[in-house]
Motif scaffolding. Structure first.
Motif, mmCIF file in Angstrom:
data_model
loop_
_atom_site.group_PDB
_atom_site.id
_atom_site.type_symbol
_atom_site.label_atom_id
_atom_site.label_comp_id
_atom_site.label_asym_id
_atom_site.label_seq_id
_atom_site.Cartn_x
_atom_site.Cartn_y
_atom_site.Cartn_z
ATOM 1 N N TRP A 139 35.117 23.840 48.545
ATOM 2 C CA TRP A 139 33.788 24.009 49.130
ATOM 3 C C TRP A 139 32.818 23.001 48.528
ATOM 4 C CZ3 TRP A 139 31.166 25.733 53.017
ATOM 5 C CH2 TRP A 139 29.794 25.967 52.909
ATOM 6 N N ARG A 205 24.492 31.142 42.257
ATOM 7 C CA ARG A 205 24.238 31.171 43.704
ATOM 8 C C ARG A 205 25.536 31.289 44.496
ATOM 9 N NH1 ARG A 205 23.203 25.469 45.687
ATOM 10 N NH2 ARG A 205 25.469 25.543 45.373
ATOM 11 N N ASP A 206 26.544 30.498 44.124
ATOM 12 C CA ASP A 206 27.798 30.501 44.875
ATOM 13 C C ASP A 206 28.556 31.813 44.710
ATOM 14 O OD1 ASP A 206 27.129 28.002 45.665
ATOM 15 O OD2 ASP A 206 28.715 26.955 44.577
ATOM 16 N N LEU A 208 27.282 34.696 44.639
ATOM 17 C CA LEU A 208 26.705 35.632 45.608
ATOM 18 C C LEU A 208 27.230 35.393 47.020
ATOM 19 C CD1 LEU A 208 22.961 35.666 44.447
ATOM 20 C CD2 LEU A 208 24.672 37.456 44.098
ATOM 21 N N GLU A 209 27.695 34.167 47.280
ATOM 22 C CA GLU A 209 28.132 33.815 48.630
ATOM 23 C C GLU A 209 29.627 33.992 48.841
ATOM 24 O OE1 GLU A 209 26.825 29.840 49.244
ATOM 25 O OE2 GLU A 209 24.712 30.360 49.392
ATOM 26 N N LYS A 216 36.068 39.369 53.840
ATOM 27 C CA LYS A 216 35.926 38.066 54.469
ATOM 28 C C LYS A 216 35.891 38.117 55.994
ATOM 29 C CE LYS A 216 37.713 35.227 50.699
ATOM 30 N NZ LYS A 216 38.765 34.279 50.252
ATOM 31 N N ILE A 219 32.355 39.105 56.910
ATOM 32 C CA ILE A 219 31.339 38.137 56.486
ATOM 33 C C ILE A 219 31.418 36.874 57.326
ATOM 34 C CG2 ILE A 219 30.565 36.682 54.586
ATOM 35 C CD1 ILE A 219 29.897 39.618 54.214
ATOM 36 N N TYR A 220 32.627 36.390 57.579
ATOM 37 C CA TYR A 220 32.775 35.131 58.297
ATOM 38 C C TYR A 220 32.551 35.260 59.802
ATOM 39 C CZ TYR A 220 34.634 33.240 53.958
ATOM 40 O OH TYR A 220 34.783 32.821 52.663
ATOM 41 N N PHE A 224 25.897 31.829 60.277
ATOM 42 C CA PHE A 224 25.228 31.397 59.056
ATOM 43 C C PHE A 224 23.997 30.546 59.341
ATOM 44 C CE2 PHE A 224 29.500 32.463 57.691
ATOM 45 C CZ PHE A 224 29.271 33.142 56.510
ATOM 46 N N ARG A 227 21.557 33.282 60.460
ATOM 47 C CA ARG A 227 21.533 34.348 59.464
ATOM 48 C C ARG A 227 21.551 35.719 60.144
ATOM 49 N NH1 ARG A 227 17.380 32.159 54.718
ATOM 50 N NH2 ARG A 227 18.424 30.147 54.430
#
Length: 247
Positions: A139, A205-206, A208-209, A216, A219-220, A224, A227
């Motif tokens: 990533w 930060r990452d 949290l993501e 998954k 979420i995916y 994005f 949002r």
């Protein structure tokens, strides 16, 4: 959490429990070594050697932590059913073999004495990390240094940080002997401290993501860019039932 989710935590755990504490000790010993050299305060003659030894440990710990993160990325994508892992098990085995080669190069950097070999193994270790990091499974917010997201990328700041640490480790004898190299070493490590702060911010930060494995698919499925996430089926059914009762 599944085993692969615990594996995802190994990288930040190594950095938090080992790298950052040793960085603090390395900085403190470096200040003491400078005070001894300039005769500001009396210090034992071993502080310079201890500073260099701690620097080697923190560099080794950083390289291992980066390798763990890269291996996790490849492994998690390999066991994920969608999309299929490009190259299959043969490519995964090759990537793991390259990771082992990078670790062997780091061990060689610890042992070799000549300037040429130290520079070669430091460059080989860093180039190996860059090669693994260039894979599509890793990533990265951006690969364009003219974009702001490039400088906010946890990967790129980590790669630069690791390269600077490898430079300091490989140039240890020259730093001891040369005033110019010591000044360069100090300048480089000011940037290292800044990058460590950036790593702490972007890494938090990452984390949290990154969802755990069973989350998954949900979420995916989110958008994005906008949002927005689709409403759960149970929530939609409950809302429809409530609307029917009200009407």
């Amino acid at each position: 959490m599944n085993p692969i989710d615990w594996f995802a935590l190994l990288h930040p755990v190594l950095v938090i429990l080992f790298v950052y504490p040793v960085v603090g000790a390395t900085i403190r010993l470096g200040i003491l070594a400078r005070e001894r050299r300039l005769k500001i305060h009396p210090q034992p003659p071993t502080v310079g050697v201890e500073h260099a030894d701690h620097g080697r440990w923190v560099t080794g710990g950083m390289v291992v932590a980066v390798l763990v993160a890269l291996i996790y990325s490849f492994t998690s994508k390999f066991i994920s059913p969608e999309p299929p892992f490009a190259g299959g098990v043969q490519r995964l085995a090759l990537l793991l073999l390259v990771s082992a080669g990078i670790f062997a190069s780091l061990l060689a950097l610890w042992r070799v004495k000549s300037t040429t070999l130290r520079a070669s193994f430091a460059l080989l270790t860093w180039a190996g990390l860059l090669g693994l990091g260039s894979q599509p499974e890793i990533w990265r917010l951006s690969d364009n240094p003219f974009e702001g997201s490039f400088w906010a990328s946890h990967y790129w700041s980590g790669v630069l940080l690791t390269g600077l640490m490898l430079f300091s480790m490989s140039a240890k004898p020259e730093i001891f002997r040369s005033l110019k190299m010591r000044r360069l070493h100090v300048s480089v490590n000011i940037l290292v401290v800044v990058l460590l702060a950036v790593q702490a911010i972007t890494g938090s930060r990452d984390l949290l993501e990154i969802p755990v494995s069973w989350q998954k698919p949900a979420i995916y499925s989110c958008d994005f860019e906008k949002r927005i996430c689709p409403a759960p089926a149970s929530s939609s059914s409950a809302a429809d039932g409530l609307a029917a009762r009200i009407s």
